[in-house]
Scaffold this active site. Structure first.
Site, PDB file in Angstrom:
ATOM      1  N   HIS A 105     -86.832 -20.495   6.598  1.00  0.00           N
ATOM      2  CA  HIS A 105     -87.182 -21.413   7.690  1.00  0.00           C
ATOM      3  C   HIS A 105     -87.456 -22.795   7.099  1.00  0.00           C
ATOM      4  O   HIS A 105     -88.322 -22.923   6.234  1.00  0.00           O
ATOM      5  CB  HIS A 105     -88.419 -20.915   8.433  1.00  0.00           C
ATOM      6  CG  HIS A 105     -88.219 -19.589   9.097  1.00  0.00           C
ATOM      7  ND1 HIS A 105     -87.824 -19.465  10.409  1.00  0.00           N
ATOM      8  CD2 HIS A 105     -88.340 -18.331   8.618  1.00  0.00           C
ATOM      9  CE1 HIS A 105     -87.721 -18.178  10.712  1.00  0.00           C
ATOM     10  NE2 HIS A 105     -88.027 -17.462   9.647  1.00  0.00           N
ATOM     11  N   GLY A 128     -90.880 -15.753  15.995  1.00  0.00           N
ATOM     12  CA  GLY A 128     -92.083 -15.646  16.823  1.00  0.00           C
ATOM     13  C   GLY A 128     -92.691 -14.258  16.772  1.00  0.00           C
ATOM     14  O   GLY A 128     -92.448 -13.511  15.816  1.00  0.00           O
ATOM     15  N   GLU A 147     -90.604  -6.321  11.891  1.00  0.00           N
ATOM     16  CA  GLU A 147     -91.502  -6.935  10.908  1.00  0.00           C
ATOM     17  C   GLU A 147     -92.931  -6.491  11.207  1.00  0.00           C
ATOM     18  O   GLU A 147     -93.604  -5.921  10.354  1.00  0.00           O
ATOM     19  CB  GLU A 147     -91.376  -8.468  10.983  1.00  0.00           C
ATOM     20  CG  GLU A 147     -92.309  -9.228  10.040  1.00  0.00           C
ATOM     21  CD  GLU A 147     -92.210 -10.751  10.202  1.00  0.00           C
ATOM     22  OE1 GLU A 147     -91.620 -11.210  11.205  1.00  0.00           O
ATOM     23  OE2 GLU A 147     -92.735 -11.475   9.337  1.00  0.00           O
TER      24      GLU A 147
HETATM   25 ZN   LIG Z   1     -88.443 -15.391   9.339  1.00  0.00          ZN
END
Ligand SMILES: [Zn+2]
Length: 339
Positions: free
Chosen positions: A20, A176, A206
């Site tokens: 990111h 998110g 995750e």
């Molecule tokens: Zn990520």
């Protein structure tokens, strides 16, 4: 011996596929940005406090706070260039980078014109990196899943429209908080993005169980980010293997957000031994105190990945990339001849 292996890892051509942009901004760069903008510039200690968190929720808050400090297009150009310099220094020759377009819109009252000037400066950094560092780079527009579906639609529509002019925009993704929103609500949007020629990535499994990964596959996701909980579901592992679905793994990230107890216990090794298409990535290196080079090194020191296995991880990173086949073949040959 570790210097030997570290040098070998650096020499290996590698692609980073889960990174990111905003997560690469170091506290020192944040101080530099603040000095440009604020009457009373931030101290390093103040900047560092944004990077302190104990869990996934705290991490998301820090990420949002850092992103908020990016104001002018030139700020984006600076952080992008810094990221690219660091990638090149690690022997990364290709990267596919998430931009949190959903967060850019949120901090700018969802002004649809907010993105173009920022993107123009990001492109300037990208073209310079291609020229000066020999680094190729694609962008992935990331929406925030726990905002509304309409907000994600805005991000993906923009990606489809801008892609016509900027082929460096290769795909879309959803980041998110998975615990609040899964993938099913985005089914129609993923279908439309695919028809627009965008590649489909998705964060799944995750902070959630294997059902979230099934759901992500169900809406057409081509690559799965994290996939940590796949290890709990033998049928899912079989599916991932049969279909050759690339997994963008981020072990240190998972340890730092508290969803995995340690690098040694991360399922990377088991996925690899099962023959899944696993890739190693750093996710948000400035927040997690690692980078791609270090992830490869930790795979060696904590999970016993040999030189040949590290070479295989590098091969996987190109196989799983969205590069054209000709570029993939060229890099695979380079990996084979790296000593
Ligand atoms: Zn990520």
């Amino acid at each position: 011996m570790n210097t030997d292996i570290a040098d070998f890892i650096r020499r290996l051509p590698k692609a980073e596929l889960h990174l990111h942009l905003e997560g690469t901004i170091t506290p020192a760069t944040l101080v530099e940005l603040s000095a440009r903008q604020d009457r009373q510039p931030m101290t390093l200690a103040e900047a560092e406090s944004l990077y302190r968190f104990d869990d996934f929720t705290g991490f998301i808050e820090g990420f949002k706070a850092v992103t908020r400090r990016l104001i002018d297009p030139e700020d984006y150009e600076l952080v992008a260039w810094r990221m690219m310099e660091r990638l090149a220094a690690q022997g990364v020759v290709h990267a596919e980078v998430y931009i949190s377009v959903g967060v850019i819109y949120m901090w700018r009252n969802f002004d649809p014109r907010a993105l173009e000037p920022i993107f123009a400066d990001l492109e300037r950094a990208r073209e310079r990196a291609e020229r000066e560092l020999g680094l190729s780079l694609y962008w992935i527009f990331d929406a925030v899943r726990h905002f509304t579906v309409e907000e994600a639609a805005r991000v993906f529509r923009k990606a489809a429209k801008m892609r016509a002019v900027h082929p460096s925009i290769v795909g879309i993704g959803l980041g998110g908080d998975e615990r609040r929103t899964g993938s099913e609500p985005f089914r129609a949007l993923y279908g439309r993005a695919m028809n627009a020629g965008l590649r489909l990535t998705n964060h799944a499994g995750e902070t959630t169980g294997p059902e979230a990964i099934w759901e992500a596959l169900g809406i057409g996701s081509e690559r799965i980010g994290h996939a940590l909980s796949a290890i709990q579901d033998a049928k899912l592992l079989e599916e991932l293997k049969t279909r050759g679905i690339p997994l963008e793994l981020n072990p240190t990230s998972n340890v730092r957000t508290g969803v995995c107890p340690s690098f040694a216990e991360h399922p990377l090794r088991r996925y690899f031994d099962l023959g899944l298409l696993v890739t190693l990535n750093s996710d948000d290196p400035a927040f997690f105190g690692s980078d791609l080079l270090n992830e490869y090194l930790l795979a060696h020191t904590t999970q016993g990945f040999t030189r040949e296995e590290l070479r295989q991880l590098a091969r996987n990173s190109f196989r799983a990339s969205f590069l054209p086949d000709s570029a993939k073949s060229a890099w695979l040959a380079r990996i084979d001849s790296t000593e």
